[in-house]
Design an enzyme around this catalytic site. Structure first.
Site, mmCIF file in Angstrom:
data_model
loop_
_atom_site.group_PDB
_atom_site.id
_atom_site.type_symbol
_atom_site.label_atom_id
_atom_site.label_comp_id
_atom_site.label_asym_id
_atom_site.label_seq_id
_atom_site.Cartn_x
_atom_site.Cartn_y
_atom_site.Cartn_z
ATOM 1 N N LYS A 189 1.047 -1.040 -0.645
ATOM 2 C CA LYS A 189 -0.107 -0.094 -0.061
ATOM 3 C C LYS A 189 0.707 1.300 -0.155
ATOM 4 C CE LYS A 189 -4.078 2.680 2.745
ATOM 5 N NZ LYS A 189 -4.678 2.483 3.825
ATOM 6 N N LYS A 242 -1.906 -1.899 -4.013
ATOM 7 C CA LYS A 242 -2.834 -0.277 -3.695
ATOM 8 C C LYS A 242 -2.084 0.683 -4.225
ATOM 9 C CE LYS A 242 -6.006 1.695 -0.525
ATOM 10 N NZ LYS A 242 -6.981 1.310 0.801
HETATM 11 C C1 PBG Z 1 -6.863 3.276 5.708
HETATM 12 C C2 PBG Z 1 -7.718 3.077 4.296
HETATM 13 C C3 PBG Z 1 -6.825 4.027 2.595
HETATM 14 C C4 PBG Z 1 -8.278 3.628 2.075
HETATM 15 C C5 PBG Z 1 -8.583 2.291 2.108
HETATM 16 N N1 PBG Z 1 -8.189 2.242 3.791
HETATM 17 C C6 PBG Z 1 -5.980 4.800 2.036
HETATM 18 C C7 PBG Z 1 -5.665 5.903 3.683
HETATM 19 O O1 PBG Z 1 -6.425 6.172 3.610
HETATM 20 O O2 PBG Z 1 -4.739 5.600 3.297
HETATM 21 C C8 PBG Z 1 -8.062 4.367 0.213
HETATM 22 C C9 PBG Z 1 -9.345 3.491 -0.553
HETATM 23 C C10 PBG Z 1 -9.396 4.438 -1.313
HETATM 24 O O3 PBG Z 1 -9.023 5.169 -2.145
HETATM 25 O O4 PBG Z 1 -10.704 4.058 -2.512
HETATM 26 N N2 PBG Z 1 -6.498 2.651 5.950
HETATM 27 ZN ZN ZN Z 2 -6.190 3.419 8.414
#
Ligand code: PBG
Ligand code: ZN
Length: 320
Positions: A189, A242
């Site tokens: 991520k 992601k």
């Molecule tokens: C946080 C989280 C995020 C997303 C899903 N869970 C990102 C973040 O704020 O770091 C992003 C999903 C999206 O942008 O569609 N744990």
């Molecule tokens: Zn988070």
């Protein structure tokens, strides 16, 4: 290869990649309070849903052949620890149960993180100096994952990026009798500009600082593979990459090197970008969306999480 492109049936015969609704996962935002559907300005066509509306939406997704929904909670109460994340009557726990009743065949995946539940918006608890306390966070994540499994979640998906969380969650799940519940680890991520609309939708923007202390540097592809292999060794059943669009190389490398099922998250900013370009007349939405989703599958993603999932499932059905 021009000879094999001369007709639709020839092209179909030799096509390498086929998209199907059974590979798609629809993210849902569930709000503990508020109207049945509160539209999210930054994500046209997406709304924060009440429990009842979420159950309806999930049933619709299921009837379109979509494999799963992925749940994000928008709680009314936040605190320093994010304690509503593991409340047995918390918004996600109640939503899992409601969705399972409305659509028993549909898989329910829960996002396991604290940022939607902490008053400061970080993905873990903080030390005195304001940095995230990795090890203290692990226990809270494990508790949250168990509460989701207890509510009936089919898969838990930790998205916090703390070191050691997959192992901590695996052993807590096993200890509580949920040894059959798979973990979809957000192993790779990246600290991305494409999460902006999500943070508005979930109310989870950090109150100070950013997430670069725990999310990955977009410059690093090998590190993503290393993170994935580490999560495999801790017991991950599936690996998430992601965002998705700018990370096709990472999806391919992670798939090749782990040989595990890989999921790609076509995130909020990627969706917003396509929506904005289509409404400005710069892109043909249907073709662009199907090309993007297909490309993620071609890169190596077995499952694709996308806010386009319902539209895509309808379009794919029409193509048959
Ligand atoms: C946080 C989280 C995020 C997303 C899903 N869970 C990102 C973040 O704020 O770091 C992003 C999903 C999206 O942008 O569609 N744990
Ligand atoms: Zn988070």
């Amino acid at each position: 290869m021009r000879r094999l492109r001369a007709s639709a049936s020839l092209r179909g015969l030799v096509r390498e990649t086929q998209l199907s609704p059974a590979r798609l996962v629809l993210p849902l935002f569930i709000a503990e309070s508020g109207p049945a559907r509160a539209p999210i300005a930054a994500l046209p066509g997406v709304a924060r849903l009440s429990l009842a509306a979420a159950a309806e939406e999930a049933a619709e997704a299921g009837s379109l052949g979509i494999a799963a929904v992925m749940l994000f909670g928008v709680p009314t109460e936040k605190d320093e620890q994010g304690s509503s994340a593991w409340d047995p009557d918390g918004v996600v726990q109640l939503a899992v149960a409601a969705i399972k009743r409305a659509a028993p065949q549909l898989l329910v995946i829960t996002d396991v993180c604290l940022c939607e539940y902490t008053s400061h918006g970080h993905c873990g608890v903080l030390r005195e100096d304001g940095a995230v306390d990795n090890d203290a966070t692990l226990e809270l994540l494990a508790r949250t994952a168990v509460s989701h499994a207890r509510a009936g979640a089919d898969i838990v998906a930790p998205s916090d990026m703390m070191d050691g969380r997959v192992g901590a969650i695996r052993s807590e799940l096993d200890g509580e009798g949920f040894d059959e519940t798979p973990i979809l680890a957000y192993s790779a991520k990246f600290a991305s500009a494409f999460f902006g609309p999500f943070r508005d939708a979930a109310g989870s923007a950090p109150a100070f600082g950013d997430r670069r202390g725990y999310q990955m540097d977009p410059a690093n592809g090998s590190e993503a593979v290393r993170e994935a292999l580490l999560d495999v060794s801790e017991g991950a059943d599936m690996i998430m990459v992601k965002p998705a669009l700018a990370y096709g190389d990472v999806i391919a490398a992670v798939k090749q090197q782990t040989r595990l099922p890989v999921a790609a998250y076509n995130v909020s900013g990627e969706y917003a970008m396509v929506k904005a370009a289509s409404s400005a007349g710069a892109l043909e939405e249907r073709a662009a969306v199907l090309e993007i989703l297909l490309s993620l599958h071609r890169a190596g993603a077995d499952a694709i999480i996308s806010y386009h999932a319902k539209d895509a499932a309808r379009w794919l059905a029409e193509e048959r």
